[in-house]
Design an enzyme around this catalytic site. Structure first.
Site, short mmCIF file in Angstrom:
data_model
loop_
_atom_site.label_atom_id
_atom_site.label_comp_id
_atom_site.label_asym_id
_atom_site.label_seq_id
_atom_site.Cartn_x
_atom_site.Cartn_y
_atom_site.Cartn_z
CG ASP A 54 -1.84 1.13 1.34
OD1 ASP A 54 -2.05 1.81 0.32
OD2 ASP A 54 -2.38 1.36 2.45
C1 SPV Z 1 -6.90 2.11 4.19
O1 SPV Z 1 -7.74 1.31 4.63
O2 SPV Z 1 -6.36 1.98 3.10
C2 SPV Z 1 -6.55 3.31 4.96
C3 SPV Z 1 -6.61 3.29 6.43
O3 SPV Z 1 -6.13 4.27 4.35
S1 SPV Z 1 -5.03 2.90 7.03
O4 SPV Z 1 -4.67 1.56 6.56
O5 SPV Z 1 -5.11 2.97 8.48
O6 SPV Z 1 -4.06 3.88 6.54
MG MG Z 2 -5.49 3.88 2.42
#
Ligand code: SPV
Ligand code: MG
Length: 298
Positions: A54
């Protein structure tokens, strides 16, 4: 009524709006069937099902396809996590147009620099964009939206990056002034104190949103008491799917047959219902009936 209008109505009429994360159309549909108010198309979960970090690895088009698949499957609003907006204010302008046209209820953008990394990653890069450059993105998002109900969520990463409550509040007021409809205040603490300090001090009129992933023991009642208007359970569905599959696959590999494992999976019938196979069969019947009336079939 559009999905963005539905979301505004939920915010007006409920003490708190409960949103649950999904990673594809099926998980979004399950979120809807379980009674949640809205779906969060989160970058963490969508990246994970593509087996990439991510970290702005997937493109806007890929995140968009995932979110619009969810919107097609659901009758509840879908809120798209759009990371940093995939570029500058101009990119945000085109992004909003695309998402709104797809029937997505709203978008969330965060005030970090591109490429971003997940906020909860130990040792992750959480460099902040300047307040001015992020305000420009909010202004552009506002100019781009057609329906005033299309919801623009400004996500504040000041607490994640460690610059403190005062800076977080300063940015929140600036983003509200630039036209943010909701303010998401994010935290990676294991208790909600800093979130409550923020929300108790907040004098703006934009409703507040939280994602209690690390401070998971917080009660919904406490969130309501502290003026939080939306709670997003962002990644539990992805983690549950990962957990269930990992466990099952290990057992499948070692089993001689699948008898002992049937109780760890949904039935074919459950899936037929979800994917509306029975509706398809009655639609076929109805067309057959109409063809008969038109004299094509005797
Ligand atoms: C997501 O679910 O992608 C978010 C929340 O942005 S977090 O993973 O806490 O950044
Ligand atoms: Mg996110």
């Amino acid at each position: 009524m559009s999905q963005s209008e539905n979301l505004v109505k939920l915010l007006d009429n409920q003490p708190i709006v409960k949103v649950c994360g999904a990673y594809d159309a099926m998980s979004a549909k399950l979120v809807e069937l379980s009674g949640f108010d809205a779906v969060w198309a989160g970058s963490f979960a969508i990246s994970a099902i593509n087996n990439v970090p991510d970290a702005s690895i997937l493109t806007m088009t890929e995140f968009f396809t995932a979110a619009s698949n969810m919107a097609n499957a659901c009758e509840i609003p879908v809120i798209a996590d759009c990371d940093t907006g995939y570029g500058d204010a101009t990119n945000v302008r085109y992004m909003v147009k695309k998402y709104e046209n797809a029937g997505i209820a709203g978008i969330c953008i965060e005030d970090k620099t591109f490429p971003k990394q997940n906020s909860l990653l130990e040792g992750g890069n959480n460099q902040l964009l300047s307040e001015k450059d992020f305000a420009a993105k909010i202004l552009a998002a506002n100019e781009a939206k057609q329906n005033k109900a299309f919801t623009i969520i400004a996500r504040i990463e000041a607490l994640i990056s460690g610059i403190g409550i005062e800076q977080a509040l300063k940015r929140a007021y600036a983003y509200e002034k630039a036209g943010a409809d909701l303010i998401l205040i994010h935290s990676k603490k294991i208790t909600p104190e800093e979130i409550f300090e923020f929300s108790d001090s907040w004098k703006g009129s934009a409703p507040l949103v939280v994602i209690p992933t690390t401070y998971y023991s917080v009660n919904v009642d406490e969130l309501i008491e502290h003026k939080i208007k939306m709670v997003i359970y962002a990644n539990q569905t992805l983690r549950a799917a990962h957990f269930a599959l990992s466990k099952l696959l290990k057992q499948m590999k070692n089993a001689n047959n699948m008898s002992q494992l049937q109780n760890q999976m949904s039935s074919m019938e459950d899936i037929f219902k979800l994917q509306e196979m029975h509706d398809m069969k009655s639609q076929e019947k109805s067309i057959e009936e109409k063809l008969r009336k038109l004299g094509y079939v005797s």
